[in-house]
Design an enzyme around this catalytic site. Structure first.
Site, PDB file in Angstrom:
ATOM      1  N   ARG A  86       0.886  -1.209   0.038  1.00 20.19           N
ATOM      2  CA  ARG A  86       0.012   0.012   0.001  1.00 20.19           C
ATOM      3  C   ARG A  86       0.986   1.119  -0.155  1.00 20.19           C
ATOM      4  O   ARG A  86       0.574   2.071  -0.540  1.00 20.19           O
ATOM      5  CB  ARG A  86      -0.794  -0.095   1.326  1.00 20.19           C
ATOM      6  CG  ARG A  86      -1.836   1.169   1.080  1.00 20.19           C
ATOM      7  CD  ARG A  86      -3.148   0.796   0.110  1.00 20.19           C
ATOM      8  NE  ARG A  86      -3.812  -0.282   0.177  1.00 20.19           N
ATOM      9  CZ  ARG A  86      -4.246  -0.897  -0.917  1.00 20.19           C
ATOM     10  NH1 ARG A  86      -3.644  -0.688  -2.024  1.00 20.19           N
ATOM     11  NH2 ARG A  86      -4.720  -2.101  -0.741  1.00 20.19           N
ATOM     12  N   GLU A  89       2.233   1.636  -3.456  1.00 19.77           N
ATOM     13  CA  GLU A  89       1.135   2.024  -4.315  1.00 19.77           C
ATOM     14  C   GLU A  89       0.836   3.641  -4.017  1.00 19.77           C
ATOM     15  O   GLU A  89       0.754   4.392  -4.873  1.00 19.77           O
ATOM     16  CB  GLU A  89      -0.292   1.335  -3.858  1.00 19.77           C
ATOM     17  CG  GLU A  89      -1.266   2.050  -4.874  1.00 19.77           C
ATOM     18  CD  GLU A  89      -2.599   1.127  -4.597  1.00 19.77           C
ATOM     19  OE1 GLU A  89      -3.436   0.318  -5.767  1.00 19.77           O
ATOM     20  OE2 GLU A  89      -2.904   0.901  -3.096  1.00 19.77           O
ATOM     21  N   SER A 112      15.814  14.085   3.303  1.00 26.31           N
ATOM     22  CA  SER A 112      16.835  13.052   3.841  1.00 26.31           C
ATOM     23  C   SER A 112      16.140  11.888   4.557  1.00 26.31           C
ATOM     24  O   SER A 112      15.027  11.985   5.115  1.00 26.31           O
ATOM     25  CB  SER A 112      17.664  13.726   4.904  1.00 26.31           C
ATOM     26  OG  SER A 112      18.422  12.650   5.540  1.00 26.31           O
TER      27      SER A 112
END
Length: 145
Positions: A86, A89, A112
């Site tokens: 997820r 995605e 960073s």
């Protein structure tokens, strides 16, 4: 593939009935960072490693391995675990928009992942509890030479 030491540490954590939040109180370090050490994505100092393995009821041999430099990352394949996927995605869908907004606010550079913190919070909601993930990284402008 989960490293053998990770499997042993997680089994001991379960046996001791400890949460990552419990370990945070013992070590004085954030629960996400402690999980990263256990999953070998971060390394601990000798003192931190000793406190961790003692809290888990394990021997000093485990502490030494936790102080070694880790090999970071999930590897070259797309993750298949649904929760981890997820996040992958989310970056596929929102990665470019997020990049544009960061560039508008900060200029040409990156966030960073070294000077960085990650917090996970639970927000109770009558329609279903919410997961709140807060990433906080130092902005690093690209250098001109």
């Amino acid at each position: 593939m989960i490293p053998e030491i990770t499997q042993r540490l997680l089994a001991a954590k379960k046996e001791m009935k400890l949460s990552f939040a419990d370990l945070e109180k013992i070590l004085g370090r954030d629960e996400v960072w402690i999980a990263a050490v256990i999953y070998r994505q971060a390394s601990a100092s000798e003192e931190e490693a000793t406190k961790l393995v003692e809290a888990l009821g394990l021997g000093a041999a485990y502490a030494k391995e936790l102080t070694q430099y880790p090999v970071k990352g999930l590897g070259p394949v797309v993750p298949t675990d649904p929760l981890i996927y997820r996040f992958y995605e989310i970056m596929q869908v929102y990665g470019m928009p997020l990049k544009e907004v960061i560039h508008e606010k900060f200029g040409d550079g990156i966030m960073s992942a070294i000077d960085f913190t990650l917090d996970v919070e639970k927000e109770e909601d009558p329609k279903g509890d919410r997961v709140k993930v807060v990433m906080n990284g130092k902005f690093l402008p690209y250098k001109k030479w």
